[in-house]
Design an enzyme around this catalytic site. Structure first.
Site, short mmCIF file in Angstrom:
data_model
loop_
_atom_site.label_atom_id
_atom_site.label_comp_id
_atom_site.label_asym_id
_atom_site.label_seq_id
_atom_site.Cartn_x
_atom_site.Cartn_y
_atom_site.Cartn_z
N GLU A 196 0.96 -0.64 -0.70
CA GLU A 196 0.15 0.10 0.79
C GLU A 196 1.03 0.82 0.32
O GLU A 196 2.25 0.83 0.40
CB GLU A 196 -1.07 -0.58 1.40
CG GLU A 196 -0.41 0.54 2.16
CD GLU A 196 -0.71 0.28 3.88
OE1 GLU A 196 -0.99 -1.88 3.98
OE2 GLU A 196 -1.56 0.93 4.79
N CYS B 21 39.98 24.34 17.45
CA CYS B 21 41.39 24.37 18.50
C CYS B 21 42.16 24.88 18.18
O CYS B 21 43.56 24.87 18.69
CB CYS B 21 40.67 23.40 19.29
SG CYS B 21 41.28 21.67 18.96
N LYS C 29 11.40 2.46 -0.07
CA LYS C 29 10.67 4.55 -0.68
C LYS C 29 11.25 4.59 -2.28
O LYS C 29 11.73 3.82 -2.81
CB LYS C 29 12.20 5.04 0.56
CG LYS C 29 11.55 5.19 2.29
CD LYS C 29 10.52 5.35 3.09
CE LYS C 29 11.29 7.17 2.81
NZ LYS C 29 12.01 7.57 4.27
N ASP D 107 3.05 10.42 2.51
CA ASP D 107 3.48 11.18 3.71
C ASP D 107 2.76 12.36 4.58
O ASP D 107 2.56 13.81 4.28
CB ASP D 107 4.44 11.69 2.36
CG ASP D 107 5.76 12.82 3.30
OD1 ASP D 107 5.83 12.84 4.74
OD2 ASP D 107 6.18 13.68 2.40
N TYR E 61 -4.59 2.69 9.24
CA TYR E 61 -3.85 1.19 8.16
C TYR E 61 -3.29 0.64 9.07
O TYR E 61 -3.22 -0.48 9.43
CB TYR E 61 -2.67 2.07 7.19
CG TYR E 61 -1.76 3.14 7.75
CD1 TYR E 61 -1.09 2.37 9.37
CD2 TYR E 61 -1.39 4.14 7.56
CE1 TYR E 61 -0.45 3.35 9.57
CE2 TYR E 61 -1.25 4.76 7.77
CZ TYR E 61 -0.40 4.98 8.95
OH TYR E 61 0.85 5.22 9.89
N CYS F 283 39.89 15.63 15.45
CA CYS F 283 40.41 16.74 16.22
C CYS F 283 40.92 15.94 17.20
O CYS F 283 40.21 15.23 18.30
CB CYS F 283 39.10 18.26 16.66
SG CYS F 283 39.59 18.56 17.48
N LYS G 45 2.96 4.67 0.52
CA LYS G 45 2.98 5.02 2.12
C LYS G 45 3.02 6.43 2.61
O LYS G 45 3.83 7.38 1.46
CB LYS G 45 4.59 5.09 2.31
CG LYS G 45 5.53 5.95 3.71
CD LYS G 45 6.64 5.28 3.91
CE LYS G 45 7.01 5.39 5.11
NZ LYS G 45 6.97 6.93 5.55
N CYS H 112 42.51 21.37 13.22
CA CYS H 112 40.84 21.36 13.64
C CYS H 112 40.97 22.99 13.14
O CYS H 112 41.39 23.49 13.51
CB CYS H 112 40.64 20.75 14.75
SG CYS H 112 38.93 21.22 15.64
N CYS I 298 38.49 21.04 23.47
CA CYS I 298 38.46 21.20 21.88
C CYS I 298 36.81 22.03 21.30
O CYS I 298 36.28 21.43 22.51
CB CYS I 298 38.38 20.13 20.98
SG CYS I 298 37.68 20.90 19.00
S1 IVH Z 1 2.27 0.83 9.36
C1 IVH Z 1 4.18 -0.83 13.02
N1 IVH Z 1 1.50 1.77 6.65
O1 IVH Z 1 5.68 5.39 8.28
C2 IVH Z 1 3.98 0.18 11.81
N2 IVH Z 1 2.68 3.23 8.03
O2 IVH Z 1 7.97 5.49 8.62
C3 IVH Z 1 2.73 1.19 11.10
N3 IVH Z 1 3.12 5.92 6.84
O3 IVH Z 1 5.24 5.94 11.63
C4 IVH Z 1 2.61 1.92 10.18
N4 IVH Z 1 1.64 5.39 5.15
O4 IVH Z 1 3.25 7.35 10.16
C5 IVH Z 1 2.23 1.97 7.70
N5 IVH Z 1 0.22 2.96 4.67
C6 IVH Z 1 0.85 2.73 5.93
C7 IVH Z 1 2.07 4.11 6.09
C8 IVH Z 1 2.36 3.99 7.27
C9 IVH Z 1 2.86 6.53 5.69
C10 IVH Z 1 3.71 5.90 7.96
C11 IVH Z 1 3.77 6.20 9.55
C12 IVH Z 1 5.21 5.49 9.88
C13 IVH Z 1 6.27 6.09 9.07
C14 IVH Z 1 7.23 5.05 9.31
#
Ligand code: IVH
Length: 701
Positions: free
Chosen positions: A126, A420, A326, A130, A238, A440, A128, A417, A446
């Site tokens: 799914e 210092c 990512k 932002d 989620y 250093c 991620k 350095c 320092c």
């Molecule tokens: S699952 C225990 N699913 O990404 C794991 N996280 O980098 C629970 N995030 O803190 C997270 N989309 O804020 C999950 N589809 C998704 C997400 C997601 C964004 C965020 C979330 C998490 C962060 C980690």
């Protein structure tokens, strides 16, 4: 500003109205000061508001409000939001960047669970989102609390704000929900709403937000919920945290259920079976990224079976059963204006590229790291060159390559350095390898190292002292009243001893912020074990390692005692094994601790610090477990679980997993083929048991 009428001449009605306004304005100023590190009032103006509030209250004591600023003291005053402890910590995700990282992730899971190649292992995939994560507690189907992530254990109570979101139901639909459940998901702002908000802010002459994520965070954490309401935030559910009874068998089933209860779930989530399918979904979502109405920064994969998620558990701050893949970093081209040298708290010299400012992925970048001199030689980069840079998520931007060489002369790393003047050298390690970093040799003399160490000591992940940031540390250091961590707790005394005026009279302080600062410092006279240890800034003993030590030893005294015994007996001694016996701790950390302890000035610093503060005992992970606090050793072949799984499970129940048997061992779990460890345990009278007995003991039979 405050009405010019003397308090004694106000009507009751006007007094009540003014007290309400003052309560709101002071709370807003506190929030700006404490939470956003961006004061909106001068100290004088702030003090005037509090003064006026006190005058009116003195005149009309019966009008004093429940939320009166005069009832809040010190650091607490600014905590505009109440603290909210999560039932189950809110974790983050491990990151994958390359396709191989994803293949490794799947392979790791198969190994941990002991699954063969042919066994089916399904994942959900799914986007991620932002945004920022939020945890919603529902009791008997009713929303009772909304909390931000905070440090993962404790967040801020933003219930009133969350109730303004259309995507967050006040009551769960249907009726088959657990009596109590924490629903988790992401708050975000749609791209369109973000553009409209920034246009409004710009037209009103206010500051615009850098990106939708910042806008969402800023809009949620508003003391005036009407502002939150006007900002049109959205929410995708989620995940979940603490729950009174199980409600699904799979991740995909659980998310489907969340939708039935009335949450918005992401329509792009799919269930996949192979790494190839995962990767093709990744590319598909990446292709759709620009056209989506909201920002995403990767794809999250989760093991679908919840019983497997349970078995896989967590490593430090992320689940083993999920990973965030990512999207590649964004790139831009600009001119390298110069190379500065930064001296870190361990004395390492880092060359930093000063750049002609350029926008990368919506953020203006004017600095990038060049890592070290070998990297500069490899890139063949020098001031005046046109370079390509990249920025990935929150990490510091990097210089990737020279696009066009300029006319400038070659650049050489300084051998002294810059802070210092001491020699800066490249160390040679035990294996004869030359360190890539130049350090250093000035140590405590320092100023750059001292200042960086102090900044680290008070930083968020260490002692976390409100109002004592980089700027204040530099100021106090320059004035000679803050040289070592213990000076923080003697600040008032040191200021007086230096013949300086009291802090209240310093430029940029004033009575209110001086009082707040001292209160914030005093609040840390009781400190958490892991934060304190992390704050010492010992090499190889960072945040994760510090938490592992805290969970393993529980008391600082027990831990430090082991360090002293390890320093005396050296590697292999009982003290040393006590350190390395903690799950996750290796030789690097143990040796670094010994080195730290060996330095007289470090011991002096610790003694001085411990004279000022008390280190709280860590609470055992799971106190009601029969193995909490026990030292366990596994040996021989385990049949029902892999060795990794056994260790992880024991750790999660609060047991300390050791690698070798000693008089301190409480339990030896011996599978078939157990040899010398079993013999040793028997000779020492250590309790031994089979894998089946162990599982029965911990309730996993
Ligand atoms: S699952 C225990 N699913 O990404 C794991 N996280 O980098 C629970 N995030 O803190 C997270 N989309 O804020 C999950 N589809 C998704 C997400 C997601 C964004 C965020 C979330 C998490 C962060 C980690």
């Amino acid at each position: 500003m405050s009405g010019g009428i003397p308090a004694s001449a106000l009507t009751e009605q006007d007094a009540a109205a003014e007290l309400a306004r003052l309560a709101r304005e002071i709370a807003e100023a506190d929030a700006a000061y404490y939470q956003n590190d961006a004061p909106t009032l001068t100290d004088a103006a702030y003090d005037a508001l509090r003064q006026r509030n006190a005058e009116i209250e003195a005149q009309f004591p019966h009008l004093k409000r429940e939320d009166s600023p005069s009832l809040k003291v010190g650091a607490e005053a600014g905590d505009g939001f109440a603290k909210a402890r999560h039932g189950i910590p809110m974790l983050s995700l491990e990151n994958a960047f390359a396709d191989e990282d994803v293949a490794d992730f799947a392979a790791r899971i198969r190994r941990f669970l002991g699954l063969g190649e042919e066994a089916e292992l399904a994942f959900t995939a799914e986007p991620k989102i932002d945004g920022l994560s939020l945890s919603l507690t529902y009791e008997k189907g009713k929303l009772v609390r909304a909390a931000t992530r905070g440090d993962g254990q404790t967040g801020e109570d933003v219930t009133a704000n969350a109730r303004t979101l259309g995507d967050i139901p006040a009551r769960l639909a249907g009726k088959d929900w657990p009596a109590s459940i924490e629903i988790r998901g992401e708050i975000y702002m749609a791209k369109d709403d973000f553009a409209a908000l920034n246009a409004r802010e710009a037209a009103a002459g206010r500051k615009v937000f850098a990106n939708p994520r910042n806008a969402a965070a800023g809009s949620l954490r508003q003391l005036d919920i009407e502002i939150t309401r006007s900002r049109l935030l959205r929410f995708f559910a989620y995940a979940w945290g603490a729950v009174s009874e199980p409600f699904a068998d799979t991740q995909s089933g659980a998310v489907q259920t969340l939708a039935e209860w009335g949450f918005v779930t992401n329509p792009m989530m799919v269930r996949v079976l192979t790494v190839e399918d995962i990767l093709s979904i990744y590319r598909e979502i990446e292709g759709q990224r620009a056209g989506l109405p909201y920002d995403i920064d990767g794809v999250v994969y989760k093991v679908d079976r919840l019983d497997w998620q349970q078995r896989l558990g967590f490593v430090s701050r992320a689940p083993r059963w999920a990973i965030a893949h990512k999207f590649p970093a964004e790139k831009a081209t600009t001119t390298l204006l110069g190379i500065d040298i930064q001296v870190g708290r361990t004395g390492s010299l880092t060359p930093v590229a000063r750049l002609e400012p350029v926008t990368v992925g919506g953020v203006v970048v004017s600095n990038a790291t060049l890592h070290n001199e070998d990297e500069i030689a490899r890139l063949g980069v020098k001031p005046g060159d046109v370079v390509e840079i990249q920025r990935a998520g929150d990490v510091i931007p990097q210089v990737l390559r020279v696009v066009k060489a300029g006319q400038g002369p070659a650049w050489d790393m300084p051998e002294v350095c810059p802070a210092c003047g001491s020699a800066a050298v490249r160390e040679i390690d035990e294996a004869g390898e030359v360190d890539v970093r130049r350090r250093c040799t000035g140590g405590l003399i320092c100023p750059a190292q001292a200042v960086e160490r102090l900044k680290h000591f008070v930083s968020r992940k260490a002692l976390d002292i409100d109002g004592l940031g980089a700027k204040q540390i530099e100021l106090f250091h320059d004035k000679g009243v803050l040289r070592a961590p213990q000076d923080i707790f003697r600040l008032r005394m040191n200021i007086e001893a230096a013949g300086l005026p009291p802090l209240e009279e310093w430029d940029g302080f004033g009575a209110a912020s001086a009082k707040k600062l001292y209160a914030a410092i005093d609040a840390r006279r009781k400190s958490e074990f892991a934060r304190f240890l992390n704050g010492l800034g010992i090499r190889h003993v960072g945040q994760t390692t510090s938490s592992q030590f805290a969970r393993g030893f529980l008391s600082w005294q027990a831990f430090w005692d082991a360090v002293e015994r390890a320093a005396e007996g050296g590697p292999g001694s009982e003290g040393y094994l006590d350190l390395t016996g903690i799950d996750g701790i290796g030789d690097a950390a143990a040796k670094a601790l010994i080195q730290f302890q060996a330095e007289p000035h470090n011991r002096e610093m610790l003694d001085a610090l411990l004279a000022e503060i008390e280190i709280e005992d860590e609470t055992p992970a799971a106190t009601d477990s029969p193995v909490a606090g026990k030292t366990v050793v596994f040996t021989g072949t385990l049949e029902r679980m892999t060795r990794d799984e056994a260790k992880a499970r024991a750790g999660a129940l609060g047991a300390k997993v050791a690698g070798s048997v000693s008089a301190k061992t409480d339990i030896l779990v011996a599978g078939p083929g157990a040899g010398s460890k079993l013999a040793k345990a028997e000779s020492l009278g250590v309790r031994t048991m089979t894998e089946a007995e162990w599982l029965e003991l911990i309730g996993d039979a």
